[in-house]
Design a protein around this motif. Structure first.
Motif, PDB file in Angstrom:
ATOM      1  N   MET A  43      -9.857 -16.454  -6.048  1.00 14.40           N
ATOM      2  CA  MET A  43     -10.541 -14.705  -6.033  1.00 14.40           C
ATOM      3  C   MET A  43      -9.769 -13.762  -6.526  1.00 14.40           C
ATOM      4  N   LEU A  44     -10.401 -12.797  -7.343  1.00 12.02           N
ATOM      5  CA  LEU A  44      -9.362 -11.775  -7.788  1.00 12.02           C
ATOM      6  C   LEU A  44      -9.516 -10.574  -7.137  1.00 12.02           C
ATOM      7  N   VAL A  45      -8.677  -9.721  -7.239  1.00 14.65           N
ATOM      8  CA  VAL A  45      -8.700  -8.481  -6.660  1.00 14.65           C
ATOM      9  C   VAL A  45      -9.967  -7.771  -7.054  1.00 14.65           C
ATOM     10  N   LYS A  46     -10.232  -7.667  -8.409  1.00 10.67           N
ATOM     11  CA  LYS A  46     -11.393  -6.831  -8.803  1.00 10.67           C
ATOM     12  C   LYS A  46     -12.683  -7.274  -8.187  1.00 10.67           C
TER      13      LYS A  46
ATOM     14  N   VAL B 239      -6.632  -1.820  -1.848  1.00 13.87           N
ATOM     15  CA  VAL B 239      -7.089  -2.977  -1.132  1.00 13.87           C
ATOM     16  C   VAL B 239      -6.358  -2.877   0.254  1.00 13.87           C
ATOM     17  N   SER B 240      -6.741  -2.891   1.229  1.00 15.38           N
ATOM     18  CA  SER B 240      -6.499  -3.079   2.687  1.00 15.38           C
ATOM     19  C   SER B 240      -6.169  -4.608   3.017  1.00 15.38           C
ATOM     20  N   ILE B 241      -5.151  -4.678   3.989  1.00 13.17           N
ATOM     21  CA  ILE B 241      -4.756  -6.083   4.368  1.00 13.17           C
ATOM     22  C   ILE B 241      -6.115  -6.776   4.850  1.00 13.17           C
ATOM     23  N   GLY B 242      -7.091  -5.658   5.577  1.00 14.99           N
ATOM     24  CA  GLY B 242      -8.331  -6.467   6.110  1.00 14.99           C
ATOM     25  C   GLY B 242      -9.274  -6.918   4.947  1.00 14.99           C
ATOM     26  N   ASP B 243      -8.983  -5.991   3.878  1.00 20.55           N
ATOM     27  CA  ASP B 243      -9.963  -6.523   2.745  1.00 20.55           C
ATOM     28  C   ASP B 243      -9.553  -7.719   2.358  1.00 20.55           C
ATOM     29  N   ALA B 244      -8.177  -8.021   2.042  1.00 22.61           N
ATOM     30  CA  ALA B 244      -7.820  -9.256   1.671  1.00 22.61           C
ATOM     31  C   ALA B 244      -7.869 -10.368   2.615  1.00 22.61           C
ATOM     32  N   VAL B 245      -7.861 -10.289   3.948  1.00 24.28           N
ATOM     33  CA  VAL B 245      -8.104 -11.390   4.716  1.00 24.28           C
ATOM     34  C   VAL B 245      -9.349 -11.683   4.844  1.00 24.28           C
ATOM     35  N   LYS B 246     -10.460 -10.753   4.771  1.00 27.64           N
ATOM     36  CA  LYS B 246     -11.755 -11.005   4.599  1.00 27.64           C
ATOM     37  C   LYS B 246     -12.257 -11.850   3.348  1.00 27.64           C
TER      38      LYS B 246
ATOM     39  N   GLN C 243      -4.596 -12.260  -8.161  1.00 28.32           N
ATOM     40  CA  GLN C 243      -5.118 -13.307  -7.478  1.00 28.32           C
ATOM     41  C   GLN C 243      -5.026 -12.511  -5.920  1.00 28.32           C
ATOM     42  N   VAL C 244      -5.949 -12.845  -4.965  1.00 31.52           N
ATOM     43  CA  VAL C 244      -6.071 -12.215  -3.671  1.00 31.52           C
ATOM     44  C   VAL C 244      -4.992 -12.749  -2.746  1.00 31.52           C
ATOM     45  N   ASP C 245      -4.747 -14.060  -3.038  1.00 31.21           N
ATOM     46  CA  ASP C 245      -3.605 -14.880  -2.422  1.00 31.21           C
ATOM     47  C   ASP C 245      -2.336 -14.288  -2.551  1.00 31.21           C
ATOM     48  N   GLU C 246      -2.213 -13.782  -3.966  1.00 31.83           N
ATOM     49  CA  GLU C 246      -0.909 -13.366  -4.288  1.00 31.83           C
ATOM     50  C   GLU C 246      -0.590 -11.718  -3.379  1.00 31.83           C
ATOM     51  N   VAL C 247      -1.846 -10.997  -3.412  1.00 30.04           N
ATOM     52  CA  VAL C 247      -1.670  -9.775  -2.881  1.00 30.04           C
ATOM     53  C   VAL C 247      -1.651 -10.044  -1.325  1.00 30.04           C
ATOM     54  N   LEU C 248      -2.199 -10.733  -0.665  1.00 23.92           N
ATOM     55  CA  LEU C 248      -2.014 -11.106   0.529  1.00 23.92           C
ATOM     56  C   LEU C 248      -0.763 -11.361   1.107  1.00 23.92           C
ATOM     57  N   SER C 249      -0.333 -12.604   0.278  1.00 23.53           N
ATOM     58  CA  SER C 249       1.286 -12.748   0.431  1.00 23.53           C
ATOM     59  C   SER C 249       2.264 -11.776   0.442  1.00 23.53           C
ATOM     60  N   ILE C 250       2.055 -10.947  -0.600  1.00 18.05           N
ATOM     61  CA  ILE C 250       2.839  -9.684  -0.680  1.00 18.05           C
ATOM     62  C   ILE C 250       2.751  -8.871   0.383  1.00 18.05           C
ATOM     63  N   MET C 251       1.606  -8.374   0.956  1.00 15.37           N
ATOM     64  CA  MET C 251       1.203  -7.497   1.915  1.00 15.37           C
ATOM     65  C   MET C 251       1.934  -7.890   3.255  1.00 15.37           C
ATOM     66  N   LEU C 252       1.982  -9.327   3.614  1.00 16.34           N
ATOM     67  CA  LEU C 252       2.440  -9.867   4.745  1.00 16.34           C
ATOM     68  C   LEU C 252       4.001  -9.799   4.638  1.00 16.34           C
ATOM     69  N   LYS C 253       4.374 -10.092   3.549  1.00 16.99           N
ATOM     70  CA  LYS C 253       6.014 -10.306   3.345  1.00 16.99           C
ATOM     71  C   LYS C 253       6.550  -8.882   3.722  1.00 16.99           C
TER      72      LYS C 253
ATOM     73  N   HIS D 231      -1.785  -1.194   3.001  1.00 13.28           N
ATOM     74  CA  HIS D 231      -2.764  -0.832   1.960  1.00 13.28           C
ATOM     75  C   HIS D 231      -1.897  -0.764   0.575  1.00 13.28           C
ATOM     76  N   MET D 232      -2.798  -1.584  -0.434  1.00  7.92           N
ATOM     77  CA  MET D 232      -2.056  -1.743  -1.873  1.00  7.92           C
ATOM     78  C   MET D 232      -2.890  -1.099  -2.750  1.00  7.92           C
ATOM     79  N   PRO D 233      -2.325  -0.106  -3.520  1.00  6.51           N
ATOM     80  CA  PRO D 233      -2.854   0.470  -4.671  1.00  6.51           C
ATOM     81  C   PRO D 233      -3.218  -0.281  -5.746  1.00  6.51           C
ATOM     82  N   ILE D 234      -4.154  -0.296  -6.382  1.00  5.09           N
ATOM     83  CA  ILE D 234      -4.404  -1.190  -7.545  1.00  5.09           C
ATOM     84  C   ILE D 234      -4.564  -0.606  -8.822  1.00  5.09           C
ATOM     85  N   LEU D 235      -3.595  -0.767  -9.869  1.00  3.62           N
ATOM     86  CA  LEU D 235      -3.791   0.063 -11.067  1.00  3.62           C
ATOM     87  C   LEU D 235      -4.121  -0.935 -12.382  1.00  3.62           C
ATOM     88  N   ASP D 236      -4.820  -0.164 -13.047  1.00  2.88           N
ATOM     89  CA  ASP D 236      -5.167  -0.902 -14.178  1.00  2.88           C
ATOM     90  C   ASP D 236      -4.582  -0.155 -15.280  1.00  2.88           C
TER      91      ASP D 236
END
Length: 146
Positions: free
Chosen positions: A1-4, A115-122, A87-97, A102-107
């Motif tokens: 799953m992707l952040v988008k 994306v909040s950690i709650g969003d990533a976990v869900k 990848q959401v898994d990568e974002v979640l890993s970084i957030m936990l580490k 709260h992670m800003p997403i830039l294009d």
């Protein structure tokens, strides 16, 4: 799953304040919207993030001056950001580490969401549940139980 994929399911409105916003105004803003952090934009560009932790850390050292400060005085400016195709898994890993909630997403240089950690976990749970369902269907169909 992707952040988008997460961003597509969220409200596209990004709540933000300017660096000149007073800490008191930011607290009232965050309380109004029941959020734990707020993006700080300067001339439409990501300048930082103001979080409950930023407030607590500063207040623990100078409680008398905290409400005389602006968001720019307290905000975090060294930010970890991700992109919509990460990848959401990568974002979640970084957030936990990094203990980021709260992670800003830039294009490119354009802020497209948070994306909040709650969003990533869900999202991770939903993906795992879907995989489990598919595996069960495969096992049952291969064993003739269907």
């Amino acid at each position: 799953m992707l952040v988008k994929d997460i961003l597509e399911k969220k409200d596209r409105k990004i709540l933000s304040v300017e660096p000149s916003t007073t800490v008191w105004e930011a607290i009232r803003f965050m309380t109004k919207y029941d959020i734990g952090s707020v993006i700080v934009l300067k001339e439409g560009k990501l300048a930082g993030i103001f979080t409950e932790r930023d407030l607590l850390h500063f207040a623990s050292t100078d409680r008398e001056a905290v409400f005389d400060k602006t968001v720019a005085d307290l905000m975090s400016t060294t930010l970890t950001t991700m992109q919509p195709n990460d990848q959401v898994d990568e974002v979640l890993s970084i957030m936990l580490k990094k203990r980021i909630r709260h992670m800003p997403i830039l294009d490119g240089n354009r802020l497209v969401g948070i994306v909040s950690i709650g969003d990533a976990v869900k999202a991770k749970i939903a993906k795992t549940e879907e995989e489990n369902k598919n595996l069960k269907n495969y096992i049952y169909s291969e064993s003739g139980f269907i």
